[in-house]
Design a protein around this motif. Structure first.
Motif, short mmCIF file in Angstrom:
data_model
loop_
_atom_site.label_atom_id
_atom_site.label_comp_id
_atom_site.label_asym_id
_atom_site.label_seq_id
_atom_site.Cartn_x
_atom_site.Cartn_y
_atom_site.Cartn_z
N LEU A 229 -110.32 28.86 126.48
CA LEU A 229 -111.49 27.88 126.42
C LEU A 229 -111.88 27.24 127.69
N ALA A 230 -111.32 27.55 128.73
CA ALA A 230 -111.65 27.29 130.17
C ALA A 230 -112.76 28.16 130.84
N ASP A 231 -113.26 27.51 131.74
CA ASP A 231 -114.34 28.48 132.45
C ASP A 231 -113.82 29.16 133.45
N ILE A 232 -113.25 30.38 132.73
CA ILE A 232 -112.43 31.33 133.65
C ILE A 232 -113.27 32.23 134.42
N LYS A 233 -113.40 32.47 135.75
CA LYS A 233 -113.99 33.50 136.25
C LYS A 233 -113.29 34.55 136.79
N ASP A 234 -112.02 34.12 137.15
CA ASP A 234 -111.29 35.36 137.72
C ASP A 234 -110.21 36.16 136.53
N PHE A 235 -110.73 37.06 135.65
CA PHE A 235 -110.08 37.69 134.78
C PHE A 235 -110.45 39.04 134.63
N LYS A 236 -109.27 39.88 134.45
CA LYS A 236 -109.56 41.33 134.29
C LYS A 236 -110.83 41.79 133.28
N ASP A 237 -111.47 42.85 133.72
CA ASP A 237 -112.38 43.33 132.74
C ASP A 237 -111.69 44.16 131.72
N SER A 238 -112.40 44.11 130.43
CA SER A 238 -111.80 44.71 129.32
C SER A 238 -111.52 46.29 129.78
N ALA A 239 -110.64 46.89 129.04
CA ALA A 239 -110.51 48.43 129.17
C ALA A 239 -111.66 49.27 128.53
N LEU A 240 -112.32 48.46 127.34
CA LEU A 240 -113.17 49.16 126.63
C LEU A 240 -114.28 49.90 127.35
N TYR A 241 -114.67 49.28 128.33
CA TYR A 241 -115.85 49.87 129.17
C TYR A 241 -115.32 50.44 130.58
N ASP A 242 -114.16 50.62 130.89
CA ASP A 242 -113.54 50.64 132.15
C ASP A 242 -113.87 52.28 132.15
N PRO A 243 -114.43 52.94 133.28
CA PRO A 243 -114.68 54.21 133.51
C PRO A 243 -113.09 55.06 133.79
N GLU A 244 -112.56 54.38 134.18
CA GLU A 244 -110.89 55.12 134.42
C GLU A 244 -110.37 55.18 133.30
N ILE A 245 -110.66 54.57 132.02
CA ILE A 245 -109.82 54.69 130.76
C ILE A 245 -110.76 55.34 129.69
N PRO A 246 -110.62 56.79 129.66
CA PRO A 246 -111.48 57.58 128.66
C PRO A 246 -111.02 57.27 127.29
N HIS A 247 -111.82 57.36 126.50
CA HIS A 247 -111.44 57.33 125.11
C HIS A 247 -112.32 58.49 124.26
N VAL A 248 -111.98 58.69 122.70
CA VAL A 248 -112.62 59.58 122.14
C VAL A 248 -114.28 59.63 122.33
N LEU A 249 -114.76 58.25 122.27
CA LEU A 249 -116.40 58.41 122.45
C LEU A 249 -116.81 58.30 123.76
N ARG A 250 -115.85 58.29 124.92
CA ARG A 250 -116.17 58.23 126.33
C ARG A 250 -115.22 59.01 127.02
N PRO A 251 -115.17 60.47 126.86
CA PRO A 251 -114.18 61.40 127.44
C PRO A 251 -114.29 61.36 129.08
N LYS A 252 -113.12 61.63 129.56
CA LYS A 252 -113.20 61.71 130.87
C LYS A 252 -114.09 62.79 131.43
N VAL A 253 -114.81 62.48 132.51
CA VAL A 253 -115.80 63.61 133.08
C VAL A 253 -114.98 64.38 134.35
N LEU A 254 -114.75 65.62 133.99
CA LEU A 254 -114.25 66.50 134.96
C LEU A 254 -115.23 66.98 135.99
N VAL A 255 -114.62 66.79 137.08
CA VAL A 255 -115.62 67.15 138.29
C VAL A 255 -115.17 68.36 138.91
#
Length: 255
Positions: A229-255
């Motif tokens: 409930l605090a006004d927290i500004k320094d926290f880790k982003d959720s893994a949900l949209y992390d480009p480094e963490i692929p999932h079934v709906l956002r597979p990792k792009v092979l370069v």
């Protein structure tokens, strides 16, 4: 006929689901918990419908109305506050309906804690701060709590707590929670969330009691406690949209 247990949400009629609104508009009998559900929620009942405030009624009284409607083949809108799955007192009503072979359905609604979080403009689960919400209540004069479901046990988790029926027990809540959360842990008291006269008090475990006393809030309030409930500004982003963490709906792009 069918008895529809309808979650009316926290108070704002615009938070009714479309399904709930439609069923209320079609049922010739409407029984609503007037102490927690504003009349505006059931204003859409059809012309000539029997609309009754059940606040002064007993379980026997409300069931008698349902049985009478059943005999006439009339659907019943049984309107409860919030979501009926949480402290809706529908279990004992359903038990009687089953015993008499009366059909029923449950229509979910917006719970108070969700309305409070929306009004506060924040999430109750913050990555690596709190990822669980405990919905609980204080015993006070209500039904006793099961063994093991104590505030102290829940406090050991460090989760965000949403405490119902506890506004008159703030001193006890402070005493039990402070050793686990700390005296400076954020607390929000949400009074009549989503109603026109809603009040939100922010404080800590050490000072929220004084703030509530100053506002003379004695009922119809939800207590939220936890570091999220605090006004927290320094926290880790959720893994949900992390480009480094692929999932079934956002597979990792092979370069």
């Amino acid at each position: 006929m069918t008895v529809y247990f309808i979650g009316a949400g926290p108070g704002d009629p615009e938070l009714l689901t479309l399904k709930a609104q439609r069923i209320i508009s079609e049922c010739p009998v409407c029984l609503y918990a007037g102490s927690l559900v504003p009349e505006a929620v059931v204003a859409g009942a059809p012309e000539g419908a029997l609309v009754m405030d059940t606040a002064p009624m007993t379980l026997d009284d409300t069931h008698a109305q349902i049985v009478a409607a059943h005999a006439m083949g009339q659907d019943v809108a049984r309107v409860h506050s919030g979501d009926p799955s949480l402290y809706g007192a529908i279990a004992e009503q359903i038990r009687r309906l089953k015993a008499e072979g009366i059909d029923y359905q449950i229509i979910p609604g917006v719970p108070a804690y969700a309305a409070a979080a929306a009004a506060l403009g924040q999430e109750l689960t913050v990555p690596e701060i709190a990822q669980s919400i405990v919905l609980t209540r204080m015993s006070m004069k209500s039904t006793s709590m099961p063994e093991g479901e104590t505030l102290e046990n829940f406090a050991r988790t460090g989760a965000t707590l949403a405490i119902h029926l506890g506004i008159r027990a703030l001193r006890e809540i402070e005493r039990v929670l402070t050793p686990h959360y700390g005296a400076d842990c954020p607390v929000v008291v949400a009074y009549r969330a989503s109603w026109p006269d809603e009040v939100f008090l922010r404080g800590t475990l050490s000072d929220i009691h004084a703030k509530v006393r100053a506002e003379k809030i004695t009922r119809t309030a939800l207590i939220l406690v936890g570091p999220a409930l605090a006004d927290i500004k320094d926290f880790k982003d959720s893994a949900l949209y992390d480009p480094e963490i692929p999932h079934v709906l956002r597979p990792k792009v092979l370069v």
